[in-house]
Design an enzyme around this catalytic site. Structure first.
Site, PDB file in Angstrom:
ATOM      1  N   ASP A 303       0.957  -1.177  -0.084  1.00  0.00           N
ATOM      2  CA  ASP A 303       0.037  -0.138   0.040  1.00  0.00           C
ATOM      3  C   ASP A 303       0.738   1.188   0.013  1.00  0.00           C
ATOM      4  O   ASP A 303       2.183   1.068   0.396  1.00  0.00           O
ATOM      5  CB  ASP A 303      -0.777  -0.209   1.343  1.00  0.00           C
ATOM      6  CG  ASP A 303      -1.398   0.814   1.835  1.00  0.00           C
ATOM      7  OD1 ASP A 303      -2.270   1.642   1.112  1.00  0.00           O
ATOM      8  OD2 ASP A 303      -1.000   1.507   2.938  1.00  0.00           O
TER       9      ASP A 303
HETATM   10  N1  LIG Z   1     -11.604  11.723   4.069  1.00  0.00           N
HETATM   11  C1  LIG Z   1     -10.924  12.098   3.170  1.00  0.00           C
HETATM   12  N2  LIG Z   1     -10.187  13.438   2.824  1.00  0.00           N
HETATM   13  C2  LIG Z   1      -9.625  13.700   1.890  1.00  0.00           C
HETATM   14  N3  LIG Z   1      -9.165  12.918   0.735  1.00  0.00           N
HETATM   15  C3  LIG Z   1      -9.828  11.694   0.853  1.00  0.00           C
HETATM   16  C4  LIG Z   1     -10.328  11.209   1.967  1.00  0.00           C
HETATM   17  N4  LIG Z   1     -10.690   9.910   1.689  1.00  0.00           N
HETATM   18  C5  LIG Z   1     -10.218   9.395   0.421  1.00  0.00           C
HETATM   19  N5  LIG Z   1      -9.699  10.611  -0.098  1.00  0.00           N
HETATM   20  C6  LIG Z   1      -9.051  10.610  -1.415  1.00  0.00           C
HETATM   21  O1  LIG Z   1      -9.259   9.671  -1.996  1.00  0.00           O
HETATM   22  C7  LIG Z   1      -7.856   8.713  -2.374  1.00  0.00           C
HETATM   23  C8  LIG Z   1      -8.105   7.441  -1.925  1.00  0.00           C
HETATM   24  O2  LIG Z   1      -8.325   7.137  -0.552  1.00  0.00           O
HETATM   25  P1  LIG Z   1      -7.912   5.881  -0.093  1.00  0.00           P
HETATM   26  O3  LIG Z   1      -8.193   6.157   1.409  1.00  0.00           O
HETATM   27  O4  LIG Z   1      -8.680   4.715  -0.432  1.00  0.00           O
HETATM   28  O5  LIG Z   1      -6.394   5.458  -0.293  1.00  0.00           O
HETATM   29  P2  LIG Z   1      -4.958   6.049   0.585  1.00  0.00           P
HETATM   30  O6  LIG Z   1      -5.176   6.009   1.751  1.00  0.00           O
HETATM   31  O7  LIG Z   1      -5.008   7.682   0.044  1.00  0.00           O
HETATM   32  O8  LIG Z   1      -3.994   5.435  -0.188  1.00  0.00           O
HETATM   33  P3  LIG Z   1      -3.476   3.877   0.008  1.00  0.00           P
HETATM   34  O9  LIG Z   1      -4.350   3.272  -0.674  1.00  0.00           O
HETATM   35  O10 LIG Z   1      -1.965   3.884  -0.503  1.00  0.00           O
HETATM   36  O11 LIG Z   1      -3.386   3.875   1.520  1.00  0.00           O
HETATM   37  C9  LIG Z   1      -6.882   9.650  -1.647  1.00  0.00           C
HETATM   38  O12 LIG Z   1      -5.567   9.660  -1.976  1.00  0.00           O
HETATM   39  C10 LIG Z   1      -7.518  10.871  -1.268  1.00  0.00           C
HETATM   40  O13 LIG Z   1      -7.334  11.739  -2.348  1.00  0.00           O
END
Ligand SMILES: Nc1ncnc2c1ncn2[C@@H]1O[C@H](COP(=O)(O)OP(=O)(O)OP(=O)(O)O)[C@@H](O)[C@H]1O
Ligand SMILES: [Zn+2]
Length: 610
Positions: A303
Site C-alpha cells: 500500500d
Molecule cells: N477523508 C478524506 N479526505 C480527503 N481525501 C480523501 C479522503 N478519503 C479519501 N480521499 C481521497 O481518496 C484517495 C483514496 O483514498 P484511500 O483512503 O482509498 O487511499 P489512501 O489511503 O490515500 O492510499 P493507500 O491506498 O495508498 O493507503 C486519497 O488519496 C484521497 O485523495
C-alpha cells in the site's frame, strides 16, 4: 549407572546373572515410562517410538543381550530428555523477553507521593515516573518530559527513538537519557510485549506444514519398518535355515534404527527457533506455516500511504477556482477536512490551523471511502475529495484535468472542494518516501521478489512515487475491492503473494494474500492479532529480513531431514550386511537427534539483517 555396571560385568566375564540383574534394574529404572507409553500405543494399534523401543529392549532381554538392552533403554531415555530440553530452550528464547519488563514501577499516589509498587497492581490511568537508564514497566502515553527510548525488545531496532508528550511508550523498552512521566494505558499482562509473547507461543503450538508431513511420514514409515523387521526375524530362519538368534537380533537392531526420533524432533526445534529469532527482530510471525511460506513469495503488494511513504503529507499547493474567494474556499475545505482522520484531510486541516483560518460548523458529515468526504455548511452541501469524486459528480473539465495531471505527475495528491454548482478550489498535498522503503525494495528485488504498489491514490501520483522507490508496478485509483482483485490476479499467475498494508481499506486484500503483513503493529493492538506477520515498526526492511529467515529455516529443515534419514540409511545397510549392532544403532539415533537439534537451534543465533 546400572547399565554401565552391567556392561562391565559382561566385559570382565563375571557371572551372567549379575549382568542380567543390573540390566533389568537399568531398564526398569529409566524405561518404565517408555514401556507405559509403548503399551498404550500398541493397544491402540499405533506403532510409535515408545512401542518400537519397548519391543526392541524386551526382545534383547529375551535373547539374553543384557548389557545391550540396558544401554538402548538408557540412551533412548537420554535422547528423549535432550529433545524435551532443546524444545524448551527454543520456546524459552521468547519467554526471556517477558523478563525485560521490570516488576516494579514508580507510581504517583493519591497523597501526591511517588512510591515503588508491583507493576502487576498498577491501575489504568495511573501516572508513572521514569528515570534516565530505567526500563519501562508498563505501556502508556507520555504526559510530561521527553527522552530517547531504545525499543529493541519490541521492534528489534536498537537505534533510540525520540519521544515526547503524546507519544506511546512500551513495557520492556529502555529509557536512555531523559526523564518523563506517563499514564498507563494497558495492564501489565495486556502490554504490547505480553501480547507479542502470547502470539509467538500460540504460533509455536500450531504445526507447520513440514511438521505435519514429517508426522505423517513417521506414521507410515514406522509400521513399514516394523513389518520388515518381523520378516527379517522370521523368514530367513524358516526358509533358508538361518540361525534364529542371529536373525532375531538383526530384526531388533532394525527396530532401533527405525526409531524416527531425529526426524520427528528436527522440525519443531527448527521452526520454534525460527519464530523466536524473528520475534527478537521485531517480526511477529503468527505460525510456522507463514515462516515456511515466506521463501516462496513471488510478488509483494504494498500500500502507498504510510507503508512506502511516511503517511504524513503536507499541503503544498492551493488555488481558488471559478471566481471563488481564497479565504472562503480554505475555510470551507478546512472545516470538512478537520472532521476526518484521513492523512490527506489532516494535511489540509493542519495547514489551515497554521494560517489561523477559522472553521465553520459542519452538519451531516459523511466520509466517502476512496473519495473524500461530504457535509452541510450553512445549509449547503459541500464535497471535498479526489478526482474520482469530482468526475462522478460531473463537475470535471478538460482544463481542470490538465492542472490535476501536472500536479500528480510530481507525486502530489490533489483534492478539490465543490458544491452542487461548481468546483471552488483545489489543494495539493505531498507525502515523503521513507529512506528505508527504497532500500527494502532493492533488497526484495535482489531476493527475486517482484513488487507492486496498490493505492487508492490516483495513477499519476502512484507512478511517480513508485518510480522514486524503484517499485516494479504501480496501480492507482483502487478501491478496497480493486486491491482484493489485484491480489487475486497475482495469485492466479502462480507463486505466493504477500500484501503489506496498514489501513482498514486494505483488510480484504490482506486477508486474501498468502501472507498478510501489518506494519507498525506496536502502536495498534489489533494488527498483532489479525495479521499473518506483524512488523512491530514501520521499517520495510523487515520484509527482506523475514524472507531471508524463511529461506534459512527451510534450508535447515531440509538439511535436518536429509541428515536424519541419511544416518538411518547407513545403519540399515550396515545391519543388513551383518556389521551393525544394537549399540551402534542406538548411538546413531542419539547422535542424529543431537545433530539435528543443534542445527535447528542455530537459527536462534541468526542475525538476518545481513
Ligand atoms: N477523508 C478524506 N479526505 C480527503 N481525501 C480523501 C479522503 N478519503 C479519501 N480521499 C481521497 O481518496 C484517495 C483514496 O483514498 P484511500 O483512503 O482509498 O487511499 P489512501 O489511503 O490515500 O492510499 P493507500 O491506498 O495508498 O493507503 C486519497 O488519496 C484521497 O485523495
Ligand atoms: Zn476528470
Amino acid at each position: 549407572m546400572a547399565a554401565t555396571a552391567s556392561e562391565a560385568v559382561h566385559w570382565f566375564g563375571l557371572p551372567t546373572w549379575l549382568a542380567a540383574l543390573l540390566a533389568v534394574t537399568a531398564v526398569l529404572a529409566c524405561g518404565i515410562t517408555t514401556y507405559k507409553k509403548g503399551w498404550v500405543a500398541i493397544r491402540n494399534g499405533n506403532l510409535n517410538i515408545n512401542a518400537l523401543m519397548s519391543i526392541a529392549v524386551t526382545g534383547a532381554l529375551v535373547l539374553g543381550q543384557w548389557p545391550e538392552a540396558a544401554m538402548v533403554m538408557v540412551l533412548f531415555t537420554v535422547a528423549e530428555l535432550i529433545e524435551a530440553k532443546s524444545l524448551d530452550r527454543a520456546r524459552n528464547a521468547i519467554q526471556g523477553l517477558m523478563q525485560l519488563a521490570p516488576e516494579r514501577a514508580t507510581v504517583l499516589q493519591d497523597d501526591g507521593n511517588w512510591q515503588e509498587v508491583e507493576a502487576k497492581s498498577v491501575a489504568l490511568r495511573a501516572r508513572v515516573r521514569i528515570k534516565p537508564g530505567e526500563r519501562i514497566a508498563l505501556d502508556g502515553t507520555i504526559v510530561s518530559g521527553r527522552s530517547a527510548i531504545n525499543q529493541a525488545p519490541i521492534t528489534g531496532e536498537s537505534l533510540p527513538v525520540d519521544k515526547t508528550e503524546g507519544d506511546a511508550v512500551f513495557a520492556g523498552t529502555i529509557n536512555e537519557s531523559g526523564s518523563f512521566e506517563y499514564v498507563v494505558t494497558a495492564a501489565a499482562d495486556d502490554s504490547t510485549l505480553a501480547r507479542i509473547i502470547h502470539a509467538v507461543e500460540e504460533a509455536q503450538g500450531a504445526k507447520a506444514p513440514t511438521q505435519r508431513f514429517v508426522d505423517q511420514f513417521a506414521r507410515v514409515y514406522t509400521p513399514v519398518v516394523f513389518a520388515i523387521a518381523l520378516a527379517v526375524a522370521i523368514l530367513p530362519p524358516l526358509l533358508m535355515g538361518g540361525a534364529w538368534f542371529d536373525w532375531v537380533y538383526k530384526a531388533l537392531v532394525l527396530l532401533v534404527i527405525a526409531c524416527p526420533c531425529a526426524l520427528v524432533i528436527s522440525t519443531p526445534v527448527t521452526i520454534v527457533s525460527g519464530l523466536a529469532a524473528a520475534a527478537r527482530q521485531g517480526i511477529l510471525i503468527k505460525g510456522g506455516a507463514y515462516l515456511e511460506e515466506g521463501r516462496k513469495l513471488a510478488w509483494l503488494a504494498l500500500d502507498k500511504t504510510g507503508t512506502i511513504t511516511h503517511g504524513k503529507p503536507v499541503q503544498t499547493d492551493f488555488a481558488a477556482l471559478n471566481g471563488h474567494g481564497e479565504a472562503d474556499v480554505r475555510s470551507l475545505a478546512a472545516s470538512l477536512a478537520s472532521r476526518s482522520d484521513h492523512p490527506v484531510s489532516r494535511a489540509l486541516a493542519t495547514a489551515a490551523q497554521q494560517d489561523g483560518i477559522a472553521l465553520q460548523n459542519v452538519d451531516a458529515f459523511e466520509a466517502l471511502p476512496g473519495r473524500g468526504s461530504k457535509g452541510l455548511i450553512g445549509g449547503k452541501v459541500y464535497l471535498l475529495g479526489n478526482h474520482r469524486l469530482i468526475h462522478e459528480q460531473g463537475r470535471c473539465s478538460e482544463a481542470l484535468e490538465v492542472r490535476l495531471t501536472s500536479l500528480e505527475e510530481q507525486g502530489k495528491t490533489v483534492i478539490l472542494l465543490t458544491d452542487e454548482e461548481s468546483v471552488h478550489g483545489m489543494f495539493a498535498v505531498a507525502d515523503t518516501v521513507k529512506d528505508s522503503s527504497r532500500q527494502a525494495i532493492a533488497e526484495l528485488h535482489a531476493l527475486g521478489i517482484k513488487t507492486v504498489m496498490l493505492t487508492g491514490d490516483n495513477a499519476h501520483t502512484a507512478g511517480a512515487i513508485a518510480a522514486q522507490v524503484g517499485i516494479d508496478e504501480a496501480q492507482g485509483d483502487m478501491l478496497p475491492e480493486d486491491k482484493l482483485k489485484a491480489i487475486e490476479g497475482k495469485i492466479e499467475q502462480g507463486g505466493s503473494v504477500g500484501m503489506v498494508g496498514d489501513g482498514i481499506n486494505d483488510a480484504p486484500a490482506l486477508a486474501r494474500a498468502d501472507i498478510g503483513f501489518a506494519m507498525g503493529a506496536a502502536g495498534t493492538g489489533t494488527a498483532i492479532e489479525t495479521a499473518d506477520v506483524a512488523l512491530m515498526d514501520d521499517d520495510l526492511r523487515k520484509l527482506p529480513r523475514f524472507v531471508r529467515l524463511s529461506r534459512r529455516t527451510h534450508a535447515l529443515l531440509v538439511q535436518n531431514i536429509v541428515l536424519a534419514l541419511g544416518i538411518k540409511a547407513v545403519f540399515l545397510v550396515l545391519t543388513l550386511t551383518g556389521l551393525g549392532t544394537m549399540w551402534m544403532a542406538v548411538f546413531a539415533d542419539v547422535g542424529a537427534s543431537l545433530l539435528v537439534v543443534g542445527n535447528g537451534l542455530r537459527l536462534l543465533r541468526v542475525n538476518s539483517s545481513r
